[in-house]
Each structure stands twice: as structure tokens, then as C-alpha cells.
Motif scaffolding. Structure first.
Motif, mmCIF file in Angstrom:
data_model
loop_
_atom_site.group_PDB
_atom_site.id
_atom_site.type_symbol
_atom_site.label_atom_id
_atom_site.label_comp_id
_atom_site.label_asym_id
_atom_site.label_seq_id
_atom_site.Cartn_x
_atom_site.Cartn_y
_atom_site.Cartn_z
ATOM 1 N N ARG A 225 0.857 -1.187 0.000
ATOM 2 C CA ARG A 225 0.000 0.000 0.000
ATOM 3 C C ARG A 225 0.891 1.234 0.000
ATOM 4 N NH1 ARG A 225 -4.320 1.968 4.710
ATOM 5 N NH2 ARG A 225 -5.424 3.520 3.419
ATOM 6 N N VAL A 226 0.593 2.173 -0.879
ATOM 7 C CA VAL A 226 1.364 3.410 -0.981
ATOM 8 C C VAL A 226 0.440 4.580 -0.684
ATOM 9 C CG1 VAL A 226 2.775 4.873 -2.481
ATOM 10 C CG2 VAL A 226 2.911 2.389 -2.688
ATOM 11 N N LEU A 227 0.889 5.469 0.209
ATOM 12 C CA LEU A 227 0.113 6.636 0.614
ATOM 13 C C LEU A 227 0.868 7.905 0.238
ATOM 14 C CD1 LEU A 227 -0.972 5.412 4.166
ATOM 15 C CD2 LEU A 227 -2.398 5.515 2.122
ATOM 16 N N SER A 228 0.175 8.823 -0.425
ATOM 17 C CA SER A 228 0.791 10.092 -0.828
ATOM 18 C C SER A 228 -0.296 11.136 -1.013
ATOM 19 C CB SER A 228 1.586 9.904 -2.127
ATOM 20 O OG SER A 228 2.274 11.085 -2.471
ATOM 21 N N PRO A 229 -0.899 11.604 0.095
ATOM 22 C CA PRO A 229 -2.042 12.514 -0.036
ATOM 23 C C PRO A 229 -1.684 13.926 -0.467
ATOM 24 C CG PRO A 229 -1.502 12.171 2.275
ATOM 25 C CD PRO A 229 -0.637 11.241 1.495
ATOM 26 N N PHE A 230 -0.454 14.370 -0.189
ATOM 27 C CA PHE A 230 -0.022 15.707 -0.591
ATOM 28 C C PHE A 230 1.391 15.617 -1.144
ATOM 29 C CE2 PHE A 230 -3.241 16.631 2.610
ATOM 30 C CZ PHE A 230 -3.987 17.623 1.976
ATOM 31 N N LEU A 231 1.703 16.504 -2.064
ATOM 32 C CA LEU A 231 3.020 16.520 -2.687
ATOM 33 C C LEU A 231 3.521 17.959 -2.715
ATOM 34 C CD1 LEU A 231 4.522 14.052 -3.962
ATOM 35 C CD2 LEU A 231 4.044 15.069 -6.170
ATOM 36 N N GLY A 232 4.755 18.158 -2.303
ATOM 37 C CA GLY A 232 5.343 19.492 -2.334
ATOM 38 C C GLY A 232 6.052 19.769 -3.640
ATOM 39 N N THR A 459 -4.915 8.726 -7.605
ATOM 40 C CA THR A 459 -4.097 9.699 -8.325
ATOM 41 C C THR A 459 -3.426 10.617 -7.317
ATOM 42 O OG1 THR A 459 -4.109 11.315 -10.130
ATOM 43 C CG2 THR A 459 -6.000 11.341 -8.631
ATOM 44 N N HIS A 460 -2.908 11.759 -7.787
ATOM 45 C CA HIS A 460 -2.160 12.673 -6.926
ATOM 46 C C HIS A 460 -2.486 14.113 -7.277
ATOM 47 C CE1 HIS A 460 0.278 9.300 -5.566
ATOM 48 N NE2 HIS A 460 0.182 8.882 -6.812
ATOM 49 N N ASP A 461 -2.312 14.974 -6.281
ATOM 50 C CA ASP A 461 -2.349 16.415 -6.520
ATOM 51 C C ASP A 461 -0.935 16.928 -6.326
ATOM 52 O OD1 ASP A 461 -2.686 19.184 -6.516
ATOM 53 O OD2 ASP A 461 -4.714 19.032 -5.700
ATOM 54 N N ILE A 462 -0.264 17.194 -7.426
ATOM 55 C CA ILE A 462 1.141 17.609 -7.350
ATOM 56 C C ILE A 462 1.265 19.129 -7.252
ATOM 57 C CG2 ILE A 462 1.905 15.550 -8.555
ATOM 58 C CD1 ILE A 462 2.287 17.182 -11.069
ATOM 59 N N GLY A 463 0.170 19.766 -6.842
ATOM 60 C CA GLY A 463 0.129 21.212 -6.752
ATOM 61 C C GLY A 463 -0.685 21.852 -7.850
ATOM 62 N N THR A 464 -1.272 21.025 -8.697
ATOM 63 C CA THR A 464 -1.990 21.526 -9.875
ATOM 64 C C THR A 464 -3.460 21.822 -9.618
ATOM 65 O OG1 THR A 464 -2.284 19.217 -10.504
ATOM 66 C CG2 THR A 464 -0.451 20.386 -11.507
ATOM 67 N N GLY A 465 -4.002 21.349 -8.481
ATOM 68 C CA GLY A 465 -5.409 21.585 -8.180
ATOM 69 C C GLY A 465 -6.296 20.382 -8.432
ATOM 70 N N THR A 466 -5.733 19.177 -8.400
ATOM 71 C CA THR A 466 -6.513 17.975 -8.702
ATOM 72 C C THR A 466 -7.652 17.781 -7.716
ATOM 73 O OG1 THR A 466 -4.561 16.945 -9.692
ATOM 74 C CG2 THR A 466 -6.374 15.484 -9.072
ATOM 75 N N TYR A 467 -7.401 17.982 -6.424
ATOM 76 C CA TYR A 467 -8.476 17.876 -5.442
ATOM 77 C C TYR A 467 -9.678 18.727 -5.868
ATOM 78 C CZ TYR A 467 -5.973 15.556 -1.529
ATOM 79 O OH TYR A 467 -5.321 14.659 -0.714
ATOM 80 N N THR A 468 -9.400 19.940 -6.273
ATOM 81 C CA THR A 468 -10.460 20.912 -6.562
ATOM 82 C C THR A 468 -11.169 20.603 -7.866
ATOM 83 O OG1 THR A 468 -9.093 22.546 -5.415
ATOM 84 C CG2 THR A 468 -10.924 23.376 -6.750
ATOM 85 N N VAL A 469 -10.408 20.413 -8.920
ATOM 86 C CA VAL A 469 -11.011 20.224 -10.241
ATOM 87 C C VAL A 469 -11.811 18.929 -10.300
ATOM 88 C CG1 VAL A 469 -10.472 19.828 -12.663
ATOM 89 C CG2 VAL A 469 -9.334 21.670 -11.426
ATOM 90 N N MET A 470 -11.295 17.860 -9.691
ATOM 91 C CA MET A 470 -12.031 16.596 -9.715
ATOM 92 C C MET A 470 -13.300 16.682 -8.865
ATOM 93 S SD MET A 470 -10.473 14.940 -11.901
ATOM 94 C CE MET A 470 -8.979 15.469 -12.755
ATOM 95 N N GLN A 488 -11.194 11.988 -2.826
ATOM 96 C CA GLN A 488 -10.067 11.414 -2.104
ATOM 97 C C GLN A 488 -9.057 10.822 -3.088
ATOM 98 O OE1 GLN A 488 -11.895 8.578 0.571
ATOM 99 N NE2 GLN A 488 -12.829 10.179 1.832
ATOM 100 N N LEU A 489 -7.787 11.035 -2.794
ATOM 101 C CA LEU A 489 -6.718 10.558 -3.676
ATOM 102 C C LEU A 489 -5.511 10.156 -2.837
ATOM 103 C CD1 LEU A 489 -4.680 13.174 -3.528
ATOM 104 C CD2 LEU A 489 -6.023 14.020 -5.430
ATOM 105 N N GLY A 490 -4.427 9.779 -3.508
ATOM 106 C CA GLY A 490 -3.167 9.523 -2.827
ATOM 107 C C GLY A 490 -3.104 8.231 -2.044
#
Length: 728
Positions: A225-232, A459-470, A488-490
Motif C-alpha cells: 500500500r502506498v500513501l501520498s495525499p499531498f506533494l510538495g 491519483t495525486h495532486d502535485i500542486g496543480t489543483g486535482t483535489y479541486t477540479v475533480m 479522495q486521492l493519494g
């Protein structure tokens, strides 16, 4: 109901980020965690002849020191996201300076860092080679890569050049670049026994990491299992799976305790890939009227002796203009340097060459640069079938961008525009980037009996706004308020998603969310119209509209019922899941304009205006898409003027692996950025008619700045970055 999609919705994750509530990979609190630190090779080519770890092992707090002698054996992953041809610490061979030669684990980070200085390594070194220019006679065309063949021919280039009235033959060189996100790469691995592992990872591809960990360590995929909810930030650095992740998982299993590794800034320069050095030669022919007759674009890139993949697309040369005779070749030379990889945007190297050469052609023809591009515009994709693009509004980008920039006021003569002693230059270029052509994503939607939806994608939000747009796509498709959607992602327990790279998140994940939410909405409608207790009983499902959480009969809005009531009576939630579908190719384009001011006495360049007019299909969120445009042109300023990874030519060692010597543009270097979006839906996109866009703005602005500097000074600098010494 006002449309949710298209509105400038603030970032859903914004408050968590600015208040410190967002948990990044290194923030994971795992009881009993040990800390790792890497010892890196100091030679670029050769073999380890001796390694003494005794002092390090006796140092305070040290739990273990792993070298090629005692590191657990790992299998090289075969998945496409693992780019390296080998895993370090498996044998004594050295392939580049900065390759891991020891992995120190201690109770604290400081203890691990100190012990790392006590590891004594001796080598049998070979003389390395580190510059493309030193190996041009050995250049070859590598096998096809992720973006297809590395050589392409359409028509007869030799004949096209022969019939041209005007020809140019120019060479451009670009240096090695590094991603340098704020957050360095980090991994924490926690095992449950010897067969189940949780990895907290700074990843642009959690599912890719999961697959590679499974293959390397020989554990079932379902046990990872891989967890990555936020990315800097990532810029591509965290898209591939790198060896340090696999090594950390292996060490944690060996020690039977969680282990955390956070790469130092210097370590990221040799552990995370980079944009390779490149040499480009372009020969272009045109008629007196500006019509292109031939383009020959041959680029030569750095690869390593263990891998041979080129990460710099030349799609613009192949697709952007109506030219009947085109030859593109991407060659490689093997050097003793770390592995190159994709860096946002990969197509910026080839685009810089093409768009700079077209500017030179415009001066040779005495045709305005915008007009030259208009005369060679194509509404069809020249490859492979000549079929029309799904949508392409590049002509409108040129015209609206030029009008807003006041391009018609430009005096075309070099060195003709001044403000006192300051030279002023205006330049432009076309931005273009492919999006898609990658594995897609699945999605899971659950609508509770309370009428609230949870949408999950790995998927991931790498700072692009994925949480919001999705969340916007889900809310609009389901007919719910945005506040009633939790995206929910990551987490790899969620449905598969390909890496967040190649501008593929919107077309891939957006399409999956749309499909899953459409299925869930249809299920709710079917429940309502089949229920004799519902006011909508018996109404044909296709006549039901869903808005603001309300179902009603189209044309008879008083015949209605809210989703919560329907599902409360149904007494169980509604769930829909969709499987991944490959993402079709898209093509986002734009016109970019730049103004520079140059002090001719000291060669100082200031970018004082930047404008981009873009066609990205339907705009999903005006705020986040503008943010992507700003980020792209900031990258271009660095590419054009400041960024340069320096390599010692004798030792093949990076000499500026830090943010004091690797010069990134800062706020004071960036003027206000104007943006225009055509906002015309692309009917071929399942992501509510939006295309992938994030990397597009970075493709044209580098050339636009270089072209503006030529207009200001009359000096054509073909070797990036354009620094004061080159101008004076």
C-alpha cells in the motif's frame, strides 16, 4: 444552478496547506521509525575496491550500515515507471558520481548523517565522459520510448530544402536542468511481518510505486500500500520510481522496523533524474511567401551507459505546422552521468529549437513572426492520417494574444525600441504540448443515504489543483453541491491511476470521474423512477434532470425529489466503479508573447511582460488553470535565463547541487502574467470536454524570451541560458 465547472473555485486543499494541516510523506508519524541516510560515490565510473563501515557501525545510535555486500538482493522492476537499468548496492560497479554506495540507518537523522561521514570507500576509477560535445561522433538513434519512435520522416526533406527560396541552418544547445521541488523525495516503509508493507511516499505515481516495490521485493501486489495525499511539487522528479524507495523498503524489512529516508537537496541532484543536456540542429526551408517546404530537426541528447531513453519530445516539429517534408531524429550519446528523465515539460527542448529557428526564418524572409505562423497553420494533424484535430483554436490564440499584447505596435527592426539607454525587445512563440496517450484511471463513487458523495481515485495532486477540479467534475456530473462531494486521492487502495505526468491527469482521471459519476447518477435516477413512493415514479429516466441535489422532470420542475430522500427510502448507498480506459491523444496549444528590457552595458536582462493565449478545450477552473500558466512561464524564465546544472568535465561530478548555485527565478524576476483562454469545448474529451494543459505554457515562452532578446539587442544567443557574459 450556476455551473460548478468553469468557475474559479478556490483550492479545496488550500486551507490545509496554509495552516500546516496537510500531511506530506515525511510528516507520517510511524511509531519506532529509524532514519536512513545515503553515502554517495565520489567517482563517476569504475568499481568499489574496498569499503570500511566499522567506524560507522560503532557510531552512536547506528542500527545498521548496508552496502553491496549485505544489502538484500532486489529484482529490477520491469514496469515502465522504473527507468534505471540497475539497482544500486547490489554489486560494486559505479555508473555515475553520486550513486548510493552505502545506506546508513540510525535512531535519529543526525546520527545517520554523522555515521555516513565515517564510511570509508576506495575505488578503481575510470576516466569518465560528461559532455554531449565530446561524444557527438558516437550518437545513435535509440529504440522507441514512451513517446514512440525516435526518428520520423514525412515526404522528401532533401527535395523540400532544394526547392526553398530561403533556407536557414542553425544549432542550439541547452544544458542539464534539475527539477528542484520544494519537498525533496522521501520514503517511509513500515512492514507488517515480512509480507505486507505500507509506503509513505512523495510520489507522482503511487500505483507505479506499488508495482515496482512488489516486483523488486517479491511480495504480492495486494500486500503493498502506498500513501501520498499531498506533494510538495514534482515537475516529473517524483513520477518515475527511483532506487532509494526500493532500498528503503528492503532495509525496513531486514531490520523489522520502519525506516524513513529523506533525500538531502544534494542527493536529489543524482537520485531523481534531470533534463539532459541537448544539442539541436535545424535546417528549415521556405518559399518567399513564408510557406514552409521542409524541416530537418536533429537533436542529440545525453543518456547513460545503463539506459538509453530520450525524454524530450519533438512533437511540435511533427504536428504543429503545415509542412509537407519533415524529418525528426532524436539521437543519444552515452555519458557517465546520472539517469535523465522527463522534466516539465519534456517538449520544451524541441520547442525551443523549433520556435527559435522560425523566428530566425521570419527575419530572413522579412515576415512578421505571428504572420509566418498563421501562414503555416494546419487544422489537421499531419500524423498519422491527416485527420482534423478534435478541436484546435490556435489562430484565435495568435490573434487575441497579439491584440492584447499590442503586437502591431512593435518596430520589427532589432535594437529599434528603447527607453533611454535600455533596449526593449518583443518576442513570441507557439506553445504546444501533447496530452494523453497514456494508461488512464479508474474511479469509485459512493453516494450515501445522506446524499453526500465520496469519490476515490489513486491519483495525486502535485500542486496543480486535482483535489479541486475533480471535485468540480464530480459535483457537476452528480448534480450535487460542491460541499457535498469529498474527493479522495493519494492511496493505492483506491482505483488505479497512471502517474500524474504528461498533462494526463485531467483527461485520464477527469474522464474516469465523469464515467463513474454518470453511472452513479443514473443509478439514483433509476431508483427514483422505479419507486412507487417517489413523485418521479414512472417518468422516463432520460427525462430526469439532477441539479443542486434535486431530481426533477425536465420541463416540469415542480415534480421533484431530493437525492437524500430517494436514498434514505432506498435504505442503502449507491456505488459505481469504473475501470481504467486508455487516454486518447490530445493537443493543447497557445501563443506566447514576452517583453524584455536589456541593459547593454552589463548584459542584464529583465522580463517585464509575459502574455499567453491558450486553447485547452473547456476550462474547468479559471483560477487553477491560470495558476498552471503562471507556473509554466516561470519555468521558462528559468530555462531561458538562469538555470544550468554545472558538471565538472574531468570528474563528471555535479558542482552546484544546491539552491545557492543552481539559480531559479524568484518573485522579483517575474512580472504580472496575463492569460487568455479560448474556452472552447473539445468534443473528443470525456473529461467534460477539457484537455490536459499543465505543461503547455512552458513550451513556448523560453523561445519567446530568446526571440525578444534578439529583437532588443540584435544578438542571437543559441546557447542557453542567456547570461550577461554571452550578451556583452
Amino acid at each position: 444552478m450556476s455551473p460548478i465547472v468553469g468557475s474559479p473555485v478556490p483550492r479545496i486543499d488550500g486551507r490545509a496547506k496554509v495552516t500546516g494541516a496537510a500531511t506530506y510523506a515525511a510528516d507520517a508519524e510511524v511509531h519506532g521509525t529509524l532514519h536512513g541516510f545515503l553515502v554517495m560515490s565520489t567517482v563517476a565510473s569504475g568499481r568499489i575496491t574496498g569499503i570500511d563501515t566499522r567506524d560507522a557501525e560503532r557510531s552512536a545510535g547506528v542500527i545498521g550500515v548496508f552496502t553491496h555486500r549485505n544489502m538484500p538482493r532486489l529484482a529490477r522492476p520491469e514496469y515502465i515507471s522504473f527507468l534505471k537499468g540497475y539497482i544500486p548496492l547490489q554489486n560494486p560497479d559505479i555508473h555515475h558520481s553520486g550513486q548510493p554506495v552505502a545506506y546508513v540507518v540510525a535512531e535519529t537523522l543526525e546520527q545517520a548523517q554523522h555515521a555516513a561521514t565515517l564510511v570509508d570507500v576506495s575505488y578503481e576509477a575510470r576516466r569518465p565522459r560528461s559532455a554531449v560535445a565530446d561524444a557527438m561522433d558516437e550518437a545513435y538513434v535509440p529504440p522507441p520510448g514512451l513517446s514512440g519512435p525516435n526518428e520520423f520522416t514525412r515526404g522528401d526533406v532533401a527535395a523540400g530544402l532544394a526547392q526553398a527560396d530561403v533556407r536557414i541552418d542553425v544549432t542550439y544547445t541547452t544544458p542539464m536542468h534539475h527539477h528542484n521541488p520544494i519537498e525533496p523525495s522521501t520514503t517511509t516503509a513500515e512492514w507488517d511481518g515480512a509480507e505486507r508493507v505500507t509506503v509513505y511516499e512523495s510520489a507522482q505515481g503511487g500505483h507505479a510505486t506499488r508495482i515496482c516495490v512488489s516486483q523488486a521485493l517479491g511480495v504480492p501486489l495486494g500486500n503493498v500500500r502506498v500513501l501520498s495525499p499531498f506533494l510538495g511539487g514534482g515537475f516529473g522528479a517524483k513520477g518515475p520510481v527511483w532506487p532509494h524507495t526500493l532500498l528503503t523498503a528492503a532495509v525496513a524489512r531486514e531490520l523489522r522496523r520502519p525506516v524513513k529516508l529523506v533525500l538531502s537537496r544534494a542527493h536529489t541532484f543524482t537520485s531523481n533524474g534531470h533534463r539532459g543536456e541537448a544539442h539541436q540542429r535545424l535546417r528549415i526551408g521556405a518559399g518567399r511567401d513564408g510557406t514552409l517546404t521542409a524541416i530537418d530537426h536533429v537533436s542529440t541528447h545525453q543518456v547513460t551507459r545503463t539506459e538509453q531513453v530520450v525524454f524530450s519530445g519533438s512533437h511540435s516539429t511533427r504536428m504543429l505546422y503545415a509542412c509537407p517534408n519533415v524529418h525528426v531524429a532524436q539521437r543519444a550519446v552515452r555519458l557517465d552521468l546520472p539517469s535523465p528523465s522527463f522534466m516539465r515539460p519534456p517538449e520544451s527542448v524541441g520547442s525551443f529549437g523549433l520556435e527559435s529557428a522560425l523566428d530566425e526564418l521570419s527575419y530572413a524572409l522579412d515576415i512578421d513572426p505571428v504572420e509566418l505562423r498563421l501562414r503555416n497553420h494546419t487544422a489537421v494533424n499531419p500524423e498519422p492520417t491527416g485527420a482534423p484535430f478534435g478541436s484546435k483554436h490556435l489562430i484565435e490564440c495568435y490573434r487575441r494574444g497579439a491584440a492584447k499584447f499590442r503586437w502591431s505596435e512593435r518596430d520589427p527592426r532589432p535594437r529599434s525600441m528603447r527607453d533611454g539607454d535600455t533596449l526593449i525587445g518583443w518576442g513570441m512563440a507557439t506553445a504546444a504540448h501533447t496530452a494523453g496517450g497514456r494508461p488512464g484511471a479508474g474511479a469509485r463513487v459512493v453516494i450515501s443515504t445522506e446524499g453526500r458523495a465520496v469519490v476515490q481515485v489513486g491519483t495525486h495532486d502535485i500542486g496543480t489543483g486535482t483535489y479541486t477540479v475533480m471535485s468540480q467534475i464530480a459535483a457537476q456530473t452528480l448534480g450535487l453541491d460542491l460541499a457535498d462531494v469529498d474527493f479522495q486521492l493519494g492511496d493505492t487502495d483506491y482505483p488505479f491511476a497512471f502517474m500524474s505526468v504528461a498533462s494526463a491527469t485531467v483527461p485520464g482521471v477527469g474522464a474516469a470521474v465523469n464515467r463513474a459519476c454518470t453511472a452513479a447518477r443514473r443509478a439514483v435516477v433509476d431508483i427514483a423512477v422505479a419507486d412507487p413512493r417517489s413523485p418521479l415514479h414512472g417518468v422516463p429516466a432520460e427525462r430526469i434532470t439532477v441539479e443542486d441535489g434535486i431530481l426533477y422532470e425536465t420541463g416540469r420542475p415542480r415534480r421533484r425529489e431530493d437525492i437524500r430522500t430517494v436514498l434514505t427510502r432506498h435504505a442503502e448507498p449507491v456505488e459505481a466503479t469504473t475501470d481504467p480506459v486508455p487516454i486518447p491523444h490530445g493537443y493543447s496549444v497557445g501563443a506566447e508573447f514576452a517583453e524584455v528590457r536589456v541593459d547593454p552595458r552589463v548584459g542584464r536582462v529583465r522580463v517585464t511582460r509575459m502574455l499567453g493565449a491558450y486553447d485547452a478545450g473547456r476550462v474547468l477552473n479559471r483560477r487553477t488553470i491560470r495558476s498552471q500558466a503562471i507556473g509554466g512561464v516561470v519555468c521558462a524564465v528559468g530555462f531561458a535565463l538562469t538555470e544550468h546544472t554545472l558538471v565538472d568535465p574531468h570528474q563528471a561530478r555535479i558542482v552546484n547541487p544546491n539552491l545557492s548555485g543552481y539559480l531559479l527565478p524568484v518573485n522579483a524576476d517575474i512580472p504580472h502574467v496575463q492569460t487568455i483562454f479560448i474556452d472552447e469545448p473539445d468534443p473528443t474529451s470525456e473529461a467534460l470536454n477539457a484537455r490536459g494543459f499543465g505543461e503547455t505554457p512552458g513550451t513556448g515562452m523560453t523561445a519567446a524570451i530568446g526571440n525578444a532578446i534578439y529583437h532588443a539587442t540584435g544578438r542571437r544567443i543559441r546557447d542557453l541560458p542567456i547570461t550577461p557574459d554571452k550578451l556583452i
